[in-house]
Motif scaffolding. Structure first.
Motif, short mmCIF file in Angstrom:
data_model
loop_
_atom_site.label_atom_id
_atom_site.label_comp_id
_atom_site.label_asym_id
_atom_site.label_seq_id
_atom_site.Cartn_x
_atom_site.Cartn_y
_atom_site.Cartn_z
N TYR A 1 0.02 -1.59 -5.37
CA TYR A 1 -1.02 -1.90 -4.40
C TYR A 1 -2.24 -2.39 -5.17
O TYR A 1 -2.81 -1.67 -6.00
CB TYR A 1 -1.34 -0.65 -3.58
CG TYR A 1 -2.48 -0.75 -2.62
CD1 TYR A 1 -2.55 -1.79 -1.69
CD2 TYR A 1 -3.49 0.21 -2.62
CE1 TYR A 1 -3.60 -1.87 -0.79
CE2 TYR A 1 -4.55 0.14 -1.72
CZ TYR A 1 -4.60 -0.91 -0.81
OH TYR A 1 -5.64 -0.97 0.09
N CYS B 1 3.23 6.53 -12.84
CA CYS B 1 3.28 5.06 -12.82
C CYS B 1 2.13 4.51 -11.98
O CYS B 1 1.61 5.18 -11.10
CB CYS B 1 4.62 4.59 -12.25
SG CYS B 1 6.04 5.04 -13.27
N LYS C 1 0.82 -1.21 0.00
CA LYS C 1 0.00 0.00 0.00
C LYS C 1 0.85 1.26 0.00
O LYS C 1 0.50 2.26 -0.63
CB LYS C 1 -0.93 0.00 1.21
CG LYS C 1 -1.90 1.18 1.24
CD LYS C 1 -2.88 1.07 2.39
CE LYS C 1 -3.87 2.22 2.37
NZ LYS C 1 -4.86 2.12 3.48
N ASP C 2 1.98 1.22 0.70
CA ASP C 2 2.85 2.39 0.81
C ASP C 2 4.07 2.31 -0.09
O ASP C 2 5.05 3.01 0.13
CB ASP C 2 3.29 2.57 2.27
CG ASP C 2 2.10 2.80 3.20
OD1 ASP C 2 1.17 3.50 2.78
OD2 ASP C 2 2.11 2.25 4.31
N TYR C 3 4.02 1.43 -1.10
CA TYR C 3 5.17 1.27 -1.99
C TYR C 3 5.42 2.57 -2.76
O TYR C 3 4.50 3.15 -3.34
CB TYR C 3 4.91 0.13 -2.98
CG TYR C 3 6.12 -0.29 -3.77
CD1 TYR C 3 7.02 -1.22 -3.25
CD2 TYR C 3 6.36 0.22 -5.04
CE1 TYR C 3 8.13 -1.62 -3.97
CE2 TYR C 3 7.48 -0.17 -5.77
CZ TYR C 3 8.35 -1.10 -5.22
OH TYR C 3 9.45 -1.49 -5.93
N PRO C 4 6.67 3.07 -2.75
CA PRO C 4 6.94 4.33 -3.46
C PRO C 4 6.75 4.18 -4.96
O PRO C 4 7.39 3.35 -5.60
CB PRO C 4 8.41 4.61 -3.11
CG PRO C 4 8.98 3.29 -2.70
CD PRO C 4 7.86 2.52 -2.09
N THR C 5 5.84 4.98 -5.51
CA THR C 5 5.51 4.88 -6.93
C THR C 5 5.78 6.21 -7.61
O THR C 5 5.22 7.24 -7.21
CB THR C 5 4.03 4.51 -7.10
OG1 THR C 5 3.76 3.29 -6.37
CG2 THR C 5 3.69 4.31 -8.56
N PRO C 6 6.63 6.25 -8.64
CA PRO C 6 6.94 7.51 -9.32
C PRO C 6 5.69 8.11 -9.96
O PRO C 6 4.75 7.38 -10.32
CB PRO C 6 7.96 7.10 -10.39
CG PRO C 6 8.51 5.79 -9.93
CD PRO C 6 7.40 5.11 -9.19
N SER D 1 0.54 2.22 -9.16
CA SER D 1 0.94 1.61 -7.89
C SER D 1 0.79 0.10 -7.95
O SER D 1 -0.17 -0.41 -8.53
CB SER D 1 0.08 2.17 -6.75
OG SER D 1 0.28 1.43 -5.56
#
Length: 226
Positions: free
Chosen positions: A208, A204, A196-201, A206
């Motif tokens: 999640y 792009c 859920k908190d994955y860093p996504t540029p 996510s």
């Protein structure tokens, strides 16, 4: 470049070594310093050479193994050979390329998918789930999607990283491709909150699963993932 030897290719790979590329790759667990664009250009020059590919694989060098996967003949490998190669694939990039560029194109892929998915080694199991995600999207006939969702719901939250990533991909594919299971897939993703908190540029999608499902359904149909 037919007739090129392993030694000649290894010498060329050594010349392509870039310390800055190695530093970046090592942060992702990949111990090589060859820029992938240059590796692909070398593969294009070499063309398909199955025996050279086998020789490069046997060096255990990561760049050589990546090159081997680009110049091999995927359908030429036997089942047990691919199983051994997967278990020897020490780095994420080699693992991913082996599954995506070779195993998916091999006639033993379905047999390996079934065996690997149940393997006690989480990295091997991750390969099985990656192949399952591919089948969910492209050839779902015969798959028990509710049972897959049961397994994901029970095991994904505490799975090791690579296995978790592959199970999450499968969850997203079920939600994207199969409207009848979409609500449950989204609900599982929302409850488990994996990535859920994955860093996504910016720009792009996510990883999640609920966000991934919603975005892909919106792109296809122009509406919410209801």
């Amino acid at each position: 470049m037919a007739g090129t030897t392993v030694a000649e290719v290894m010498a060329e790979l050594a010349e392509l070594e870039d310390p800055r590329a190695r530093a970046v790759n090592e942060r992702h667990g990949d111990d090589h310093g060859v820029i992938l664009g240059k590796l692909r250009a070398l593969a294009k020059r070499l063309k398909t050479q199955q025996e050279l590919a086998r020789g490069l694989w046997d060096t255990q060098d990561t760049a050589a193994r990546l090159l081997a996967l680009l110049i091999c003949r995927p359908k030429a490998f036997e089942r047990d050979e691919l199983d051994a190669m997967l278990r020897e694939a020490r780095t994420p990039k080699v693992h991913d390329w082996l599954v995506n560029y070779v195993v998916k194109k091999n006639p033993h892929s379905e047999e390996l998918r079934s065996a690997w998915s149940a393997d006690p080694d989480p990295v091997v199991a991750g390969a099985g789930w990656a192949l399952t995600a591919e089948r969910v999207a492209k050839k779902p006939e015969g798959l028990d999607l509710p049972a897959l969702l049961d397994a994901i719901e029970a095991d994904m939250k505490d799975a090791p990283d690579r296995l978790q990533w592959a199970m999450n991909h499968c969850l997203a594919q079920i939600g994207i491709e199969h409207a009848e299971h979409r609500a449950r897939a989204v609900a599982i993703g929302e409850r488990l909150e994996v990535l859920k908190d994955y860093p996504t540029p910016p720009g792009c999608t996510s990883p999640y699963a609920p966000a991934w499902i919603e975005e892909m359904v919106r792109r296809r149909h122009g509406g919410p993932a209801a």
